[in-house]
Structures are given as structure tokens and as C-alpha cells.
Design a protein around this motif. Structure first.
Motif, mmCIF file in Angstrom:
data_model
loop_
_atom_site.group_PDB
_atom_site.id
_atom_site.type_symbol
_atom_site.label_atom_id
_atom_site.label_comp_id
_atom_site.label_asym_id
_atom_site.label_seq_id
_atom_site.Cartn_x
_atom_site.Cartn_y
_atom_site.Cartn_z
ATOM 1 N N ALA B 26 -9.956 -2.988 -3.191
ATOM 2 C CA ALA B 26 -8.717 -3.409 -2.209
ATOM 3 C C ALA B 26 -9.004 -2.473 -1.026
ATOM 4 C CB ALA B 26 -7.332 -2.813 -3.091
ATOM 5 N N SER B 51 -0.082 -4.075 -1.918
ATOM 6 C CA SER B 51 -0.694 -4.923 -3.005
ATOM 7 C C SER B 51 -0.965 -4.028 -4.192
ATOM 8 C CB SER B 51 -1.919 -5.556 -2.484
ATOM 9 O OG SER B 51 -2.827 -4.481 -2.033
ATOM 10 N N HIS B 52 -0.791 -2.797 -4.187
ATOM 11 C CA HIS B 52 -1.160 -2.095 -5.206
ATOM 12 C C HIS B 52 -0.257 -0.615 -5.183
ATOM 13 C CE1 HIS B 52 -4.933 -4.052 -5.040
ATOM 14 N NE2 HIS B 52 -5.254 -3.758 -6.105
#
Lengths: 152, 152
Positions: B26, B51-52
Motif C-alpha cells: 500500500a 485504505s488501511h
DNA sequence: TTTTGTGCAAAGTTTTTGCAATTTT
DNA sequence: AAAATTGCAAAAACTTTGCACAAAA
């Protein structure tokens, strides 16, 4: 004209509305004495404590900030993230360059103005009005090259 | 060959004994998406959290350290002392230069290899084996020059 | 005597590290 | 299963700031 006399720096300070103090004078002296040493605030502080045991680290930072604003000193930060301070040498008319050895950490200075043509080109091609620069080469210094040869 | 594919970077990591994890992948993706943005660890961390959400800032620092060691990424520190990370563009064969605007803080990139002759000269004259460089011009960008003109 | 500067300590930032739990190969 | 990686929290490292006292102009 060498930008290296105390009285000259004193008048620059005063013209800008600052006062000359023993601490500031001592800092300038240390910068002059160690002008090729690229010292950090902490290192300057340690040197200053010898003659001025009561000096505070905050005073060192505050004075360096002023000297930087007056362009008497240049702040330079290498990849270790620590700010180092170089007395500007007016005689050359530009800021010098650095050779940083990745083996021993030594910093050599290059006073030739290697960037003149490049700056002209950048100003023209990018419409960027250049005021200053930082140029550092990372590599292996002469001494460490000899050491490497002996190792193998 | 553009140094910009995940699988290429994955094999580089593995060749060096590191594992590919979702977090590392990522981070590389974000670096690719923002390859001209000169982001700090904190800024990368913020982007990654989208996203994380569970990613830790320490992981970002640790991954950047690895990517820097593998020369996939270049760490560059300007005078503000904050480390920024640039994906290296293999296609150019050298690290690009930066134009840092002292008015607006914008960083423009210069991909031309302006230092070739200078590096040759340094290598010869100083017996310094150059491996990398950092060249940054400080000045006023085109947009801020127009703004200044309008002010007066 | 007015303004600026100082030292100290506290706070602010950025980055690193220890460790138990988790994930990769 | 073995080795590396993760997130978290704590620590570390560097720099800035608030304030009462002191010094400079």
C-alpha cells in the motif's frame, strides 16, 4: 570583503534592530573559529559552554535563527535531519557546495561556483527566480577510497 | 525501465530478504500515485489510513527506511528539517533536482541531468567518488512572481 | 527607562525502539 | 514452523516557547 569580523556582524545586527550581547558575540566567534566544521546547535552549545558555562541552548537556537534571517549564516540539513550552520563567505558571492562522505561522514567544502550556467538555464527555462541553493554530493572521500582498497 | 511496478519492487524486497506485506504494498502504491508530491512520513501515513485504517506510523517509517536502503526511494530533507520521500525514477539514471519556492513552499522538479559535467570535475579534482547528489534551488516560482508584480 | 535578550523548564515535533501478537514464506 | 513484520505505547532526539529576571541601548 570577508564576512568574518565581529564588528561588521554587530552593525548588521543593530541595523536590523537587534542588540549585541556577550552570548551572541561568543557564538559568532565560535562560528568563525570552526567555519568549516558544519556544527549543529548542540555542538555549538557545547563549545560555547567552555567560555560561557551559563549559556542556554535556547539562546543558541534563537541567535542562529537571527543570523540565518540576516543571511550571515546558512542553515543546511543533510539526510540525518539535524540542522547545521555554516558561516556564509561573502567573498565567493554564492553558497559553497558540500561533499558528504557516506563512509566516514566527513564534509568537504567546494568553493568554486559550479552552478552559474545551470542557474541561468533554470531561470530562463523554468521562470524561477533563484535566490539560493543547496548542492551536496554523496559519495566516498579520498581517504575512505584508500581504506577500501586496503580492505580488499 | 520505469522503477514503478509493484511486482518489481516486491522482488527487490525479497532478494534483500524482506517480505512483502499489504502495508508495504500500500505504501508503494501511494508513493506511485503521488510521485511528484514529496510527502513526509506523516502525510503518507494519513493517505494510507484511508485504505488501511489500522496501519501504524512506525510501519511507515520502517518501510521507508527499507525502501531508502534499497534506493527505491530517496529521502530528502529541506531546511524545515522534515524528511520527505521521493520515488526514484530509474529512467533518468540520476536523482532529479528541486526548485523550492520560498513564498508558497511549492516544490517543482527538474529532470534534466544538469550535473553531469560538474560531477566529472568533482571526481577528478577532489578524488571524490560520487554516488548520489541533492540539488535544490531556493527562490520564487513563476506563479509567485506574478503575485508579487500584482502586489506592487 | 524602554526595549530586547537570557536561562530555565515545559511543551511541541518528528522519529525510533521494545515488545507481544500476527503474518509471511 | 521459522523468521520477519505489525501496531501500540513509550522513549528519544531535536527544536520552540512562555515567563520572570537581567542586560543593552
Amino acid at each position: 570583503m570577508l564576512q568574518l569580523s565581529i564588528s561588521d556582524i554587530k552593525s548588521q545586527l543593530q541595523r536590523a534592530g537587534f542588540k549585541m550581547t556577550p552570548q551572541r558575540e561568543a557564538l559568532v566567534q565560535v562560528l568563525i573559529q570552526h567555519k568549516t566544521a558544519h556544527l549543529s546547535a548542540e555542538e555549538l552549545f557545547m563549545l560555547l559552554k567552555r567560555s560561557h558555562p551559563d549559556i542556554g541552548l535556547a539562546t543558541v537556537y534563537r541567535t542562529l535563527e537571527i543570523l540565518t534571517q540576516l543571511t550571515i549564516v546558512k542553515k543546511i540539513v543533510f539526510e540525518d535531519g539535524i540542522a547545521r550552520y555554516d558561516l556564509k563567505r561573502k567573498e565567493t558571492g554564492h553558497f559553497h557546495h558540500h561533499l558528504l562522505c557516506v563512509k566516514c561522514g566527513e564534509i568537504e567544502e567546494v568553493f568554486e561556483d559550479l552552478l552559474f550556467d545551470i542557474e541561468k538555464k533554470i531561470e530562463t527555462d523554468y521562470h524561477f527566480n533563484i535566490m539560493d541553493h543547496r548542492l551536496t554530493f554523496h559519495g566516498v572521500c579520498k581517504i575512505c577510497q584508500f581504506a577500501e582498497r586496503d580492505e580488499s
